[in-house]
Scaffold this active site. Sequence first.
Site, PDB file in Angstrom:
ATOM      1  CB  CYS A   1      52.965  32.949  37.953  1.00 18.33           C
ATOM      2  SG  CYS A   1      53.447  31.220  38.012  1.00 18.33           S
ATOM      3  CG  HIS A   2      50.261  36.045  36.565  1.00 20.24           C
ATOM      4  ND1 HIS A   2      50.463  35.814  35.235  1.00 20.24           N
ATOM      5  CD2 HIS A   2      49.499  35.022  37.014  1.00 20.24           C
ATOM      6  CE1 HIS A   2      49.826  34.700  34.881  1.00 20.24           C
ATOM      7  NE2 HIS A   2      49.241  34.198  35.950  1.00 20.24           N
TER       8      HIS A   2
ATOM      9  CB  CYS B   1      16.516  49.350  27.310  1.00 19.36           C
ATOM     10  SG  CYS B   1      15.022  48.647  28.005  1.00 19.36           S
ATOM     11  CG  HIS B   2      20.907  49.228  26.784  1.00 13.43           C
ATOM     12  ND1 HIS B   2      21.279  49.849  27.952  1.00 13.43           N
ATOM     13  CD2 HIS B   2      20.488  47.988  27.145  1.00 13.43           C
ATOM     14  CE1 HIS B   2      21.100  49.015  28.984  1.00 13.43           C
ATOM     15  NE2 HIS B   2      20.615  47.882  28.511  1.00 13.43           N
TER      16      HIS B   2
ATOM     17  CB  CYS C   1      47.556  35.121  41.172  1.00 13.25           C
ATOM     18  SG  CYS C   1      46.009  34.298  41.526  1.00 13.25           S
TER      19      CYS C   1
ATOM     20  CB  CYS D   1      19.900  43.226  30.969  1.00 12.13           C
ATOM     21  SG  CYS D   1      20.072  45.009  31.088  1.00 12.13           S
TER      22      CYS D   1
ATOM     23  NE  ARG E   1      44.914  32.460  30.219  1.00 14.52           N
ATOM     24  CZ  ARG E   1      45.566  31.676  31.056  1.00 14.52           C
ATOM     25  NH1 ARG E   1      44.914  30.974  31.966  1.00 14.52           N
ATOM     26  NH2 ARG E   1      46.877  31.593  31.006  1.00 14.52           N
TER      27      ARG E   1
ATOM     28  CB  CYS F   1      20.094  44.737  23.963  1.00 14.03           C
ATOM     29  SG  CYS F   1      20.350  43.012  24.381  1.00 14.03           S
TER      30      CYS F   1
ATOM     31  CB  CYS G   1      45.386  30.547  36.332  1.00 13.60           C
ATOM     32  SG  CYS G   1      46.579  31.468  35.339  1.00 13.60           S
TER      33      CYS G   1
END
Lengths: 254, 106
Positions: free
Chosen positions: A173-174, A73-74, A170, A107, A211, A70, A215
Amino acid sequence: MNRRLGALLLLMATQASAEIPEAERRSGYHDMGASVQAMQDDDMANPAMLWVLDGEKLWAQRQGAAGRSCADCHGEPSRMTGVAVRYPAFSESASRPISLDQRINQCRTEQQKAPAFDYESRELLSLSALVAMQSREHKIAPPDDPRLRTFLEAGAATFNRRQGQLNLSCAQCHEDNRGKRLAGATIPQAHPTGYPIYRLEWQSLGSLQRRLRNCLIGMRAEPYAYGAPDYVALELYLMKRAAGMPFEAPGVRP
Amino acid sequence: MTNALIRLPRSVKRGEAFEIKTLIQHPMETGFRAGTNGTTIPRDIIEEFLCTYNGVEIFRMKLSSAIAANPYISFHTVATESGTLFFRWTGDNGFKVEETARIAVA
């Protein structure tokens, strides 16, 4: 079903969900206990830093048939400052938005000529934690890209669509019930401010998609496969919804 | 390769107490959980943590199944003289990680 829950569900069924006014937006960080906040605040106590250490090693390792790292290049990981806060972003080669994890794998396959890492693998999470950490304190800044519009709309539709055996969206609730209690926990506003997160329940680092999967299972809906465009569209919408909020990756959550 | 993080103050005055913080990567598999096929996942925990200060034991801890993954252990000691702190975590399946850190006492 107990009567109070029944009444709550009935109430939720009759209300249209309301978007959260900008001044009332708050990160899940503020809904958790002081001891978990302290874990996130101290890099020495935040277990996600163990993944960041692995990420630093991987960043410098030459990989794949191209024999490139990585860093080749970066440059330094710090050059990735401000990157995580603008993902998901549109990918020319995929002709759709991709998540940061998918960008890292792109990448790998295209530049390093190495096999893609599995979703939720230690390697992929380590690299995404390292990249995400560089954007700490930066404001979430989803790209203003017209090519993303249809995907954003799809994400918003998923967020507001009832699904699963509990027939919940969603938003119910949120947004409608944010800040109230679901069992022992405060219902957060679902702003993806700290991903990847170290979740105490998982005893591990995990992505936003993990995550979301959580839910969906809770709603008794069928989770999408990791990397599915549906997840990326939802991520895109959540980042748009949280635009301008400070990024705190890698976060700690209960 | 197991990651372990150790943090101490860069320098500390003689006679003063200072905090030592450690964090180590470990799954702390309890030995009570069932795997996907119904069989018990064997226990894999760190059993003991030890810290010495210039060869003198200053802290020892027994860990158990009830302790979460990636244990974070912090404790205090009094600065006596400049030297080396040695840390050792040992556990199931021959797990053993050793680290050292320097402390400068002014």
